[in-house]
Design a protein around this motif. Structure first.
Motif, PDB file in Angstrom:
ATOM      1  N   ALA A  89       0.710  -1.231  -0.083  1.00 41.52           N
ATOM      2  CA  ALA A  89      -0.013  -0.086   0.229  1.00 41.52           C
ATOM      3  C   ALA A  89       0.921   1.320   0.100  1.00 41.52           C
ATOM      4  CB  ALA A  89      -0.816  -0.133   1.340  1.00 41.52           C
ATOM      5  N   LEU A  90       0.636   2.127  -0.557  1.00 46.13           N
ATOM      6  CA  LEU A  90       1.225   3.490  -1.071  1.00 46.13           C
ATOM      7  C   LEU A  90       0.722   4.436   0.108  1.00 46.13           C
ATOM      8  CD1 LEU A  90       3.697   3.181  -2.671  1.00 46.13           C
ATOM      9  CD2 LEU A  90       1.722   2.031  -4.075  1.00 46.13           C
ATOM     10  N   VAL A  91       1.438   4.605   0.955  1.00 45.22           N
ATOM     11  CA  VAL A  91       0.802   5.708   2.159  1.00 45.22           C
ATOM     12  C   VAL A  91       2.040   6.639   2.584  1.00 45.22           C
ATOM     13  CG1 VAL A  91      -0.898   4.120   3.031  1.00 45.22           C
ATOM     14  CG2 VAL A  91       1.167   4.016   3.954  1.00 45.22           C
ATOM     15  N   PRO A  92       1.787   7.786   2.964  1.00 46.77           N
ATOM     16  CA  PRO A  92       2.536   8.624   3.434  1.00 46.77           C
ATOM     17  C   PRO A  92       3.442   8.453   4.598  1.00 46.77           C
ATOM     18  CG  PRO A  92       0.553  10.000   3.165  1.00 46.77           C
ATOM     19  CD  PRO A  92       0.372   8.483   2.965  1.00 46.77           C
ATOM     20  N   SER A  93       2.960   7.574   5.496  1.00 41.03           N
ATOM     21  CA  SER A  93       3.617   7.238   6.732  1.00 41.03           C
ATOM     22  C   SER A  93       4.137   5.803   6.627  1.00 41.03           C
ATOM     23  CB  SER A  93       2.432   7.126   7.606  1.00 41.03           C
ATOM     24  OG  SER A  93       1.515   6.092   7.544  1.00 41.03           O
ATOM     25  N   ARG A 133       3.775  -1.253   3.788  1.00 45.17           N
ATOM     26  CA  ARG A 133       3.431   0.144   3.417  1.00 45.17           C
ATOM     27  C   ARG A 133       4.534   0.859   3.035  1.00 45.17           C
ATOM     28  NH1 ARG A 133      -0.332   0.850   9.219  1.00 45.17           N
ATOM     29  NH2 ARG A 133      -1.023  -1.592   8.981  1.00 45.17           N
ATOM     30  N   VAL A 134       4.527   1.595   2.131  1.00 44.58           N
ATOM     31  CA  VAL A 134       5.596   2.183   1.666  1.00 44.58           C
ATOM     32  C   VAL A 134       5.211   3.625   1.194  1.00 44.58           C
ATOM     33  CG1 VAL A 134       7.192   2.305  -0.449  1.00 44.58           C
ATOM     34  CG2 VAL A 134       6.744   0.119   0.477  1.00 44.58           C
ATOM     35  N   SER A 135       6.260   4.510   1.638  1.00 46.65           N
ATOM     36  CA  SER A 135       6.104   6.092   1.396  1.00 46.65           C
ATOM     37  C   SER A 135       7.281   6.441   0.500  1.00 46.65           C
ATOM     38  CB  SER A 135       6.193   6.863   2.741  1.00 46.65           C
ATOM     39  OG  SER A 135       6.231   8.007   2.482  1.00 46.65           O
ATOM     40  N   ILE A 136       6.683   7.408  -0.368  1.00 49.63           N
ATOM     41  CA  ILE A 136       7.829   7.959  -1.130  1.00 49.63           C
ATOM     42  C   ILE A 136       8.465   9.264  -0.542  1.00 49.63           C
ATOM     43  CG2 ILE A 136       7.166   6.896  -3.378  1.00 49.63           C
ATOM     44  CD1 ILE A 136       6.500   9.888  -4.348  1.00 49.63           C
ATOM     45  N   GLY A 137       8.060   9.706   0.600  1.00 51.62           N
ATOM     46  CA  GLY A 137       8.671  10.732   1.207  1.00 51.62           C
ATOM     47  C   GLY A 137       7.622  11.293   2.356  1.00 51.62           C
ATOM     48  N   ARG A 138       8.105  12.001   3.269  1.00 50.45           N
ATOM     49  CA  ARG A 138       7.435  12.698   4.396  1.00 50.45           C
ATOM     50  C   ARG A 138       6.381  13.912   3.920  1.00 50.45           C
ATOM     51  NH1 ARG A 138       7.341   8.079   5.890  1.00 50.45           N
ATOM     52  NH2 ARG A 138       8.504   7.101   7.506  1.00 50.45           N
ATOM     53  N   TYR A 139       5.601  13.609   2.969  1.00 50.43           N
ATOM     54  CA  TYR A 139       4.741  14.723   2.529  1.00 50.43           C
ATOM     55  C   TYR A 139       3.437  14.079   2.085  1.00 50.43           C
ATOM     56  CZ  TYR A 139       7.427  13.348  -1.369  1.00 50.43           C
ATOM     57  OH  TYR A 139       8.131  12.349  -2.241  1.00 50.43           O
ATOM     58  N   VAL A 140       2.446  14.774   1.848  1.00 54.09           N
ATOM     59  CA  VAL A 140       1.091  14.006   1.398  1.00 54.09           C
ATOM     60  C   VAL A 140       0.894  14.390  -0.085  1.00 54.09           C
ATOM     61  CG1 VAL A 140      -1.211  13.741   2.020  1.00 54.09           C
ATOM     62  CG2 VAL A 140       0.483  14.045   3.691  1.00 54.09           C
ATOM     63  N   LEU A 141       0.743  13.520  -0.919  1.00 59.57           N
ATOM     64  CA  LEU A 141       0.198  13.725  -2.266  1.00 59.57           C
ATOM     65  C   LEU A 141      -1.388  13.278  -2.173  1.00 59.57           C
ATOM     66  CD1 LEU A 141       3.105  11.977  -4.108  1.00 59.57           C
ATOM     67  CD2 LEU A 141       2.754  14.419  -3.914  1.00 59.57           C
ATOM     68  N   ALA A 142      -2.091  14.184  -3.441  1.00 60.39           N
ATOM     69  CA  ALA A 142      -3.416  13.903  -3.513  1.00 60.39           C
ATOM     70  C   ALA A 142      -3.794  12.401  -3.655  1.00 60.39           C
ATOM     71  CB  ALA A 142      -3.828  14.704  -4.668  1.00 60.39           C
ATOM     72  N   GLY A 143      -2.944  11.533  -3.979  1.00 66.41           N
ATOM     73  CA  GLY A 143      -3.318  10.112  -4.182  1.00 66.41           C
ATOM     74  C   GLY A 143      -2.014   9.181  -4.304  1.00 66.41           C
ATOM     75  N   GLY A 144      -2.119   8.010  -4.456  1.00 67.41           N
ATOM     76  CA  GLY A 144      -1.058   6.906  -4.660  1.00 67.41           C
ATOM     77  C   GLY A 144      -0.514   6.693  -5.679  1.00 67.41           C
ATOM     78  N   GLU A 145      -1.120   7.298  -6.747  1.00 60.68           N
ATOM     79  CA  GLU A 145      -0.626   7.026  -8.223  1.00 60.68           C
ATOM     80  C   GLU A 145       0.794   7.466  -8.607  1.00 60.68           C
ATOM     81  OE1 GLU A 145      -3.998   8.265  -7.613  1.00 60.68           O
ATOM     82  OE2 GLU A 145      -4.786   6.386  -7.983  1.00 60.68           O
ATOM     83  N   LEU A 146       1.166   8.625  -8.202  1.00 63.30           N
ATOM     84  CA  LEU A 146       2.524   9.329  -8.273  1.00 63.30           C
ATOM     85  C   LEU A 146       3.424   8.342  -7.603  1.00 63.30           C
ATOM     86  CD1 LEU A 146       2.136  13.055  -8.588  1.00 63.30           C
ATOM     87  CD2 LEU A 146       2.575  11.213 -10.460  1.00 63.30           C
ATOM     88  N   PRO A 147       3.082   8.171  -6.104  1.00 60.36           N
ATOM     89  CA  PRO A 147       3.808   6.953  -5.653  1.00 60.36           C
ATOM     90  C   PRO A 147       4.202   5.541  -6.121  1.00 60.36           C
ATOM     91  CG  PRO A 147       2.745   8.618  -4.006  1.00 60.36           C
ATOM     92  CD  PRO A 147       2.101   8.633  -5.331  1.00 60.36           C
ATOM     93  N   ALA A 148       3.021   5.236  -6.751  1.00 60.29           N
ATOM     94  CA  ALA A 148       3.128   3.739  -7.391  1.00 60.29           C
ATOM     95  C   ALA A 148       4.123   3.924  -8.634  1.00 60.29           C
ATOM     96  CB  ALA A 148       1.345   3.495  -7.771  1.00 60.29           C
TER      97      ALA A 148
HETATM   98  N1  ADE Z   1       0.137   8.846  -0.942  1.00 57.64           N
HETATM   99  C1  ADE Z   1      -0.130  10.101  -0.687  1.00 57.64           C
HETATM  100  N2  ADE Z   1       1.030  10.562  -0.351  1.00 57.64           N
HETATM  101  C2  ADE Z   1       2.058   9.581  -0.419  1.00 57.64           C
HETATM  102  C3  ADE Z   1       3.594   9.530  -0.189  1.00 57.64           C
HETATM  103  N3  ADE Z   1       4.152  10.626   0.311  1.00 57.64           N
HETATM  104  N4  ADE Z   1       3.634   8.272  -0.297  1.00 57.64           N
HETATM  105  C4  ADE Z   1       3.260   7.046  -0.600  1.00 57.64           C
HETATM  106  N5  ADE Z   1       1.935   7.196  -0.921  1.00 57.64           N
HETATM  107  C5  ADE Z   1       0.988   8.365  -0.664  1.00 57.64           C
END
Ligand code: ADE
Length: 225
Positions: A89-93, A133-148
Motif C-alpha cells: 500500500a502506498l501511504v505517506p507514513s 506500507r511504502v512511502s515515497i517521502g514525508r509529505y502528502v500527495l493527493a493520491g497513490g498514483e504518483l508514488p506507485a
Molecule cells: N500517498 C499520498 N502521499 C504519499 C506519499 N508521500 N507516499 C506514498 N503514498 C502516498
C-alpha cells in the motif's frame, strides 16, 4: 516480474507506460496491469469511499471495495493472499522507499500496488490485506498514483532488459556497488567550458585511477550528508 496496480485512475499511467525503460521492460516479458477499484465495487453507482467514522474531513477508501477488487483479480481471500505475494500500500507514513527496498522488491516474481485517494485506506485494509506500507517521502500527495509510478520506475529500471546499458543500474547512487553512497560526478564534452575544466584523471585513460577517484568522490559526498 508481474506488477498489478490497483487505482481509481488507471489512465494516469498512460504517460508512464510510454517511457522507454518501461516499454523495454514490457517487451522483455515483464507485465504491468491495472485494476480499477470502481469497476469491482459491490456498492451501487461505483461507490468506493465513505465518510470517516468519528467525523472529520475527507473520504476513506472502503475495505469491502478493496477486498472486492483484490478478489476479482486473484480469486482468493486477500487475507491469505498477502502470505503469497507482496501487497504494497502506498501511504505517506510507510517505510521510506530507498535503493535497499527497491533491491528487495526486484527479487519478487510479482507485486501488487494499492494506491489510495482521498484520506487514504480504511485501516483494516492495511491491517489485514497488506504486507508492506511504502512511502515515497514525508509529505502528502493527493493520491497513490504518483508514488506507485515512482516505485514501478525504480523497480522496472533495474530489471533485465529495461535499460539499454545493463551496468548503468548497477553502479549508481545508493547502490551496493557504491557502498550506498551518492554517485560520483559525471562530465562529458566539451572538456573545457567557460574556463570550467573536467578533472584530469577522467581524461587520463587510467581505468584503475578513475575507479579510485570515483569511489573517493562518492564517499566524500556521503560524508557531506
Ligand atoms: N500517498 C499520498 N502521499 C504519499 C506519499 N508521500 N507516499 C506514498 N503514498 C502516498
Amino acid at each position: 516480474m508481474e506488477i498489478d496496480v490497483f487505482t481509481l485512475f488507471p489512465a494516469a499511467f498512460a504517460w508512464f507506460e510510454g517511457q522507454r525503460h518501461v516499454s523495454n521492460a514490457v517487451a522483455h516479458g515483464h507485465r504491468l496491469g491495472y485494476v480499477n477499484y470502481r469497476e469491482h465495487s459491490p456498492l451501487g453507482g461505483g461507490q468506493v469511499d465513505d465518510t470517516p467514522f468519528g467525523g472529520g474531513a475527507g473520504m476513506v477508501l472502503r475495505v469491502d471495495v478493496v477486498e472486492a477488487a483484490l478478489r476479482a483479480r486473484y480469486d482468493r481471500d486477500p487475507v491469505a493472499l498477502r502470505a503469497e505475494r507482496r501487497i504494497v500500500a502506498l501511504v505517506p507514513s510507510g517505510r521510506l522507499l530507498d535503493d535497499a527496498l527497491v533491491d528487495e522488491l526486484i527479487q519478487e516474481p510479482a507485486l501488487t500496488l494499492l494506491s489510495g485517494r482521498y484520506e487514504g485506506f480504511d485501516e483494516r485494509v492495511l491491517e489485514h490485506f497488506v504486507s508492506d506500507r511504502v512511502s515515497i517521502g514525508r509529505y502528502v500527495l493527493a493520491g497513490g498514483e504518483l508514488p506507485a509510478m515512482v516505485l514501478c520506475d525504480a523497480v522496472l529500471r533495474k530489471l533485465p532488459g529495461a535499460l539499454g546499458h545493463e551496468a548503468s543500474a548497477l553502479e549508481e547512487s545508493f547502490s551496493a556497488t557504491l557502498e550506498r553512497a551518492p554517485e560520483y560526478p559525471h562530465y562529458t564534452r566539451p572538456a573545457e567550458y567557460r574556463g570550467w575544466s573536467v578533472p584530469d584523471v577522467l581524461l587520463s585513460g587510467h581505468h584503475a585511477q578513475i575507479k579510485q577517484w570515483r569511489l573517493a568522490q562518492s564517499r566524500a559526498r556521503a560524508a557531506e550528508d
